[in-house]
Design an enzyme around this catalytic site. Structure first.
Site, short mmCIF file in Angstrom:
data_model
loop_
_atom_site.label_atom_id
_atom_site.label_comp_id
_atom_site.label_asym_id
_atom_site.label_seq_id
_atom_site.Cartn_x
_atom_site.Cartn_y
_atom_site.Cartn_z
N GLU A 185 -8.92 6.89 17.55
CA GLU A 185 -9.29 7.21 19.06
C GLU A 185 -10.76 8.09 19.08
O GLU A 185 -11.05 8.94 18.28
CB GLU A 185 -8.39 8.03 19.91
CG GLU A 185 -7.09 7.49 19.67
CD GLU A 185 -6.87 6.15 20.30
OE1 GLU A 185 -7.65 5.61 20.58
OE2 GLU A 185 -5.67 5.61 20.05
N GLU A 240 -0.54 -0.67 28.22
CA GLU A 240 -0.11 0.08 26.97
C GLU A 240 -0.17 1.70 27.42
O GLU A 240 -0.88 2.04 28.04
CB GLU A 240 -1.38 -0.05 26.10
CG GLU A 240 -1.69 -1.48 25.37
CD GLU A 240 -2.85 -1.24 24.61
OE1 GLU A 240 -3.57 -0.17 24.23
OE2 GLU A 240 -3.59 -2.46 24.22
#
EC number: 4.2.1.20
Length: 264
Positions: free
Chosen positions: A62, A51
């Site tokens: 995140e 990724e």
């Protein structure tokens, strides 16, 4: 239509009786050259899928490690066009399946069909868009399908009653989020994994991979018992923060340690 590389690689993993290793790196953190070398090191040392995180100013899924990497990457001048150029270079060196992990606004601002056409042209095999609810995936699904790009679905322990719907319609692989909350290395997990994955396996027609919080080889091996693959992100990104331009070699060694643990 040619078979998507993600499907082909995960079928190969299953045929060989091994767990898939999926790694993540923020594109442009340390510069495009650092990212390019790191991807090649991960592919060479046993990563099955990789990724590339597209830096974003407000990456809501995140934790601090990847947030900081996003900020560093944006300061370096990383752009989506630059990432596509990076992918073109990588495609001359490796056929490892590549995904972009990114936020919906970046796709909309770029132009949805233009974005997926470039994914197909450059060699991106899937996208992970954590801020698009499953019920709204049609915002991009038609363009993704038209260009043979998997739009990867996510389930979390909080999905509960929605797991059946999400798992049964997933394509490529199902991204199983280990814990409620954001990405980041965890010393322990609060989730009761057995019932969570029992429900997922009941309905999923594609391989399942678990991510968020897997810190190293031991955690990877432990989590792999529940599913078909593991996803390691923040622990890789920390190596870029720590080693800068020397990170690719360290990332290669770390990837090999993950691969060895999964194969043990």
């Amino acid at each position: 239509m040619t078979k998507n590389k993600i499907d082909a690689r995960l079928e190969q993993c299953k045929a060989e009786g091994r767990k898939a290793l999926i790694t993540f790196i923020t594109a442009g953190d340390g510069g495009y050259d650092c990212t390019e070398k790191a991807v090649l090191e991960m592919a060479k040392n046993g990563a099955d899928l990789i990724e590339l995180g597209v830096p974003f100013s407000d990456p809501i899924a995140e934790g601090p490690v990847i947030q900081c990497a996003s900020e560093r990457s944006l300061r370096n001048g990383t752009t989506l066009v630059g990432i596509f150029d990076l992918v073109r270079r990588l495609r001359k060196e490796t056929d490892v399946p590549l995904l972009l992990m990114m936020y919906l606004n970046t796709i909309f601002c770029f132009g949805t069909d233009r974005f997926f056409a470039l994914c197909e042209e450059c060699g991106i095999d899937g996208v992970i868009v954590p801020d698009i609810p499953f019920e709204e995936k049609d915002e991009i699904q038609g363009s993704a399908d038209a260009h043979n790009v998997h739009n990867i679905s996510l389930v979390t322990p909080a999905s509960e009653d929605r797991i059946q719907m999400i798992a049964s319609e997933a394509t490529g692989f199902l991204y199983c989020v280990s814990s409620n909350g954001v990405t980041g290395v965890r010393s322990q997990f609060q989730t009761d994994f057995a019932p969570f994955f029992e429900k997922i396996h009941k309905y999923a027609k594609v391989p399942c991979a678990v991510g968020f919080g897997i810190s190293g080889p031991e955690a990877a091996r432990e989590m792999s018992q529940y599913c078909d693959g593991v996803i390691v992100g923040s622990a890789v990104v920390r190596l870029v923060e720590q080693y800068g331009s020397d990170a690719p070699k360290e990332i290669g060694a770390f990837t090999k340690s993950l691969r060895d643990a999964l194969d043990a």
